[in-house]
Write an enzyme that holds these catalytic residues in place. Sequence first.
Site, short mmCIF file in Angstrom:
data_model
loop_
_atom_site.label_atom_id
_atom_site.label_comp_id
_atom_site.label_asym_id
_atom_site.label_seq_id
_atom_site.Cartn_x
_atom_site.Cartn_y
_atom_site.Cartn_z
CG ASN A 13 35.08 51.01 49.01
OD1 ASN A 13 34.79 51.72 49.98
ND2 ASN A 13 34.18 50.61 48.11
CE LYS A 15 32.65 47.52 49.20
NZ LYS A 15 31.89 46.58 48.41
CG HIS A 99 31.03 51.53 45.22
ND1 HIS A 99 30.07 50.59 45.52
CD2 HIS A 99 32.23 50.89 45.24
CE1 HIS A 99 30.67 49.42 45.72
NE2 HIS A 99 31.98 49.57 45.55
CD GLU A 101 28.77 48.34 47.99
OE1 GLU A 101 29.28 49.16 48.77
OE2 GLU A 101 29.29 47.23 47.73
CD GLU A 171 34.58 48.53 42.33
OE1 GLU A 171 35.54 48.16 43.01
OE2 GLU A 171 33.53 48.96 42.82
N GLY A 177 31.78 41.87 46.31
CA GLY A 177 31.37 41.26 47.58
C GLY A 177 30.77 39.88 47.42
CB SER A 217 35.69 39.09 44.57
OG SER A 217 34.36 39.19 45.05
P1 PGA Z 1 34.92 43.65 47.14
O1 PGA Z 1 34.43 45.16 46.88
O2 PGA Z 1 36.43 43.67 46.97
O3 PGA Z 1 34.51 43.35 48.55
O4 PGA Z 1 34.27 42.81 46.14
C1 PGA Z 1 35.01 45.94 45.88
C2 PGA Z 1 34.33 47.28 45.88
O5 PGA Z 1 33.12 47.32 46.10
O6 PGA Z 1 34.98 48.31 45.65
#
Ligand code: PGA
Length: 255
Positions: A13, A15, A99, A101, A171, A177, A217
Amino acid sequence: MEKSKRKTVIAGNWKMNMTPSQAYKLINEIMPLAENLSGCEIVVCVPFVDLDTVSAVAEGSNIKVGAQNVHFKQTGAFTGEISADMLLECGASYVVVGHSERRQYFGETDEIINLRAKAALESGLTPIICVGELLAERDAGITAEVVSRQTKLVLAGFTAEQVKNIIIAYEPVWAIGTGRTASAEQAEEVCALIRNIIAGLYNLKIAEAITIQYGGSMKAGNAAELLAKPNVDGGLIGGASLDAAEFAAIIRAAQ
Ligand code: PGA
């Protein structure tokens, strides 16, 4: 069904990272590293403006392309939105939906996420539907309750036929993140719970066939342990998917 019979999907992803020229460079770095790795499905979910570039480079390879959001109508007066048919024509076959976010910064609800996933399915895109609890919810001991509610709402009204073509990504929001990964046991526990909920909504056969990813992560150093768990069928990878070598190492861990 044994885990080995389910499709393992490693999805990056990206982003809001990578302009088209940067995306061109990154996909060209990933491709040779992923070339002979056939033990899992590999997907990169890229910004809308990178779809054409990345699809053109990845065409004919073992890398599939996805988007990060989709609108629930196919056309019309929805300024700034992108439809499923538009994504398909730009080479996407997957799309991330719901997601955290999107939930956190853009007010997306489970009901909206359900509509987006439905539109994706109806056009033939595979939605990767995200669910996961906040840190405060985990600390309050209501992870199972939150994830159950989200799973039921995002799948509301899906037929058994439709639900066979989705991916769920668990998630935990506190792991995204932050560098703080869920332990393999925590990931397994919630992925198994999601599978049980799907078995209750549909049947065991369908539940056992669905790909359930972990995200938050995930990186080269912890992927093997997470992916070894019986109910973790892949990963949705943010930060670590922006580094070709790191992403390739995660793909290798899934072989
Ligand atoms: P990350 O993000 O691996 O940077 O923690 C995962 C995601 O948001 O899909």
